[in-house]
Design a protein around this motif. Structure first.
Motif, PDB file in Angstrom:
ATOM      1  N   UNK A  71       2.976   4.116  -7.016  1.00 31.33           N
ATOM      2  CA  UNK A  71       3.555   4.250  -8.351  1.00 31.33           C
ATOM      3  C   UNK A  71       3.629   2.866  -8.998  1.00 31.33           C
ATOM      4  N   UNK A  72       2.480   2.333  -9.334  1.00 30.15           N
ATOM      5  CA  UNK A  72       2.438   0.998  -9.925  1.00 30.15           C
ATOM      6  C   UNK A  72       3.176   0.954 -11.257  1.00 30.15           C
ATOM      7  N   UNK A  73       2.881   1.923 -12.110  1.00 29.98           N
ATOM      8  CA  UNK A  73       3.476   1.915 -13.443  1.00 29.98           C
ATOM      9  C   UNK A  73       4.998   1.983 -13.368  1.00 29.98           C
TER      10      UNK A  73
ATOM     11  N   UNK B 139      10.680  -3.273 -12.785  1.00 29.42           N
ATOM     12  CA  UNK B 139      10.810  -4.707 -12.562  1.00 29.42           C
ATOM     13  C   UNK B 139      10.825  -5.506 -13.857  1.00 29.42           C
ATOM     14  N   UNK B 140       9.962  -5.123 -14.809  1.00 29.87           N
ATOM     15  CA  UNK B 140       9.762  -5.956 -15.985  1.00 29.87           C
ATOM     16  C   UNK B 140      10.246  -5.315 -17.275  1.00 29.87           C
TER      17      UNK B 140
ATOM     18  N   UNK C  31       0.885  -6.331 -18.540  1.00 32.56           N
ATOM     19  CA  UNK C  31      -0.563  -6.352 -18.695  1.00 32.56           C
ATOM     20  C   UNK C  31      -1.263  -7.168 -17.632  1.00 32.56           C
ATOM     21  N   UNK C  32      -0.502  -8.034 -16.931  1.00 32.01           N
ATOM     22  CA  UNK C  32      -1.138  -8.840 -15.907  1.00 32.01           C
ATOM     23  C   UNK C  32      -1.590  -8.012 -14.723  1.00 32.01           C
ATOM     24  N   UNK C  33      -1.057  -6.799 -14.621  1.00 30.16           N
ATOM     25  CA  UNK C  33      -1.382  -5.970 -13.472  1.00 30.16           C
ATOM     26  C   UNK C  33      -2.821  -5.462 -13.570  1.00 30.16           C
TER      27      UNK C  33
ATOM     28  N   UNK D  78       0.818  -1.209   0.000  1.00 32.60           N
ATOM     29  CA  UNK D  78       0.000   0.000   0.000  1.00 32.60           C
ATOM     30  C   UNK D  78       0.853   1.260   0.000  1.00 32.60           C
ATOM     31  N   UNK D  79       1.986   1.228   0.720  1.00 30.83           N
ATOM     32  CA  UNK D  79       2.785   2.442   0.915  1.00 30.83           C
ATOM     33  C   UNK D  79       3.815   2.653  -0.184  1.00 30.83           C
ATOM     34  N   UNK D  80       4.416   1.582  -0.669  1.00 31.10           N
ATOM     35  CA  UNK D  80       5.514   1.750  -1.616  1.00 31.10           C
ATOM     36  C   UNK D  80       5.199   1.273  -3.029  1.00 31.10           C
ATOM     37  N   UNK D  81       4.233   0.365  -3.164  1.00 33.67           N
ATOM     38  CA  UNK D  81       3.939  -0.129  -4.505  1.00 33.67           C
ATOM     39  C   UNK D  81       2.759   0.598  -5.149  1.00 33.67           C
ATOM     40  N   UNK D  82       1.654   0.739  -4.416  1.00 33.02           N
ATOM     41  CA  UNK D  82       0.447   1.304  -5.025  1.00 33.02           C
ATOM     42  C   UNK D  82       0.608   2.769  -5.414  1.00 33.02           C
TER      43      UNK D  82
END
Length: 447
Positions: free
Chosen positions: A407-409, A415-416, A421-423, A401-405
């Protein structure tokens, strides 16, 4: 699961159904598809129209997915295109539904202003009683119409109009004219506003299925194989079959088909930072098992815990640490073979059509990387989460919630190296679901 739901990490971005008109349309579609109805007046639906609350009420989480093979769907609004797909049995189902909605957005918007659209992802297999039968699935076709048959009626009306225009004596055919008028009352003006959904068919060559402990099927690669998550399966109609324990064989399969690349050698990323984050997740897992307090633990806290539990850190951590020493401190190149527990933590999918599927496989082969597990294999993430100690649950939810959400993009790009697209789309916290949804589905109020 309440922690996940509160932060929008589970059942996030579902579409709320709370108006009597939409509930009535949903029930009409539900009766049309499976002969059932709901007594709930408020519930939430995913991209396919599946509702965890309705599933709980009916005592059937597969009420729109009989035998887990031919997924049915109910569209009340085109807004469902941004929703996740719950209880997915095939990795391709959400992308098929999403593409269908996007390709027919204008038509579906017009249709759903008057009625629900009900349909099915159809293939030639109706029963998944043996693993081999799943290999008979080659293509998936989308069939859809309103519960009143508007699309089919519009097609019939179109044929009547063509007949009226081409037959010499059509002006004197009172029966045909009466049929056209009667049909037009139901469909509207199909000449000015054609009601037609694109006929869409999708190849099902490479996919993951949740059946039989999970099976990864790769058929359209130079060296086809199936990788099974449960017990070894024999007599599958494919040249090679591996289990997740066949690490060297899987590594060779990925290399021969040029499906992966090394994180440490990838261009344009901070590989050391990525590896250190994976190391932090491993430290966190060990510390949680030891009962350590991980409340809002920072990287510095995890470094201290890593020192405290240094003797308990597994080979996964040791291998990644050796890679970081090579990258940052000119240490010796570590020889990490495919049998080393850290090997699959060092890989990511190359940017190709099956990158999502490969990253899902890598997530299952490196389960201590909780961020990749959450992004790439939510089904396994939720199953694993249910058995974690509370300390680990708290940390993982707080981190995501704090570090990933936030800045998801950016995280996915780092990472990839390409759009993953699976996100799922941006998830919103659903506090109103807490009272309805329990650990694996709705356990809320029944009427």
């Amino acid at each position: 699961m309440h922690r996940l739901i509160e932060k929008g990490l589970m059942f996030g971005n579902l579409v709320r159904v709370d108006s009597p008109v939409l509930v009535e349309r949903y029930n009409r579609a539900l009766m049309h598809l499976c002969g059932k109805q709901t007594a709930l007046d408020v519930f939430h639906i995913d991209i396919s129209g599946y509702s965890p609350e309705v599933g709980d009420e009916l005592g059937d989480d597969l009420y729109l997915n009989h035998q887990g093979v031919n997924r049915q769907f109910i569209l009340l609004t085109t807004d469902q295109v941004t929703a996740p797909l719950l209880n997915a049995k095939f990795s391709t189902s959400r992308s098929i539904l999403r593409q269908f909605i996007m390709e027919n957005q204008a038509q579906l918007f017009a249709l759903t202003t008057r009625d629900a659209v009900a349909g099915e992802l159809v293939n030639s297999v109706y029963l998944s009683d043996t693993p081999a039968r799943l290999f008979d699935i080659r293509k998936v076709r989308v069939e859809a119409d309103t519960t009143s048959g508007t699309v089919a009626d519009a097609e019939k009306l179109g044929q009547m109009i063509n007949r009226f225009k081409t037959e010499d004596d059509a002006w004197h055919n009172d029966v045909l004219i009466a049929q056209m008028i009667g049909m037009a009352k139901k469909t509207g003006d199909v000449m000015r506003n054609p009601v037609r959904l694109k006929r869409m068919e999708f190849s099902q060559d490479n996919f993951w299925t949740d059946h039989f402990g999970g099976i990864y099927v790769f058929r359209s690669v130079p060296h086809p194989a199936a990788i099974v998550g449960g017990d070894r399966l024999d007599d599958l109609p494919i040249p090679y079959t591996f289990t997740l324990d066949d690490r060297s064989a899987i590594a060779k399969f990925l290399k021969l088909n040029d499906l992966t690349e090394s994180v440490i050698k990838a261009r344009g990323i901070d590989a050391s930072a990525i590896l250190r984050q994976k190391m932090d997740f491993i430290v966190m897992s060990v510390a949680a098992d030891m009962g350590a307090d991980l409340t809002r633990a920072t990287r510095r806290d995890l470094r201290r815990l890593g020192q405290q539990y240094a003797r308990d850190l597994p080979q996964e951590w040791q291998g990644l640490a050796a890679l970081v020493r090579w990258a940052e401190d000119d240490g010796p190149w570590p020889k990490i073979t495919s049998e080393h527990p850290a090997y699959f933590y060092t890989l990511r999918a190359k940017p190709h059509a099956d990158a999502d599927l490969v990253n899902r496989l890598l997530a299952e082969l490196s389960p201590l990387d909780i961020r990749q597990l959450f992004i790439c294999h939510k089904e396994l993430f939720y199953r694993s989460y249910a058995h974690w100690p509370d300390e680990k649950k708290d940390y993982v939810v707080d981190f995501l919630a704090r570090e990933y959400q936030v800045d998801k993009a950016g995280a996915r790009a780092e990472l990839f190296g390409h759009e993953a697209a699976m996100e799922e789309p941006e998830a919103r916290p659903r506090a109103d679901l807490i009272t309805r949804v329990g650990p694996w589905g709705a356990v809320g109020r029944r009427r």
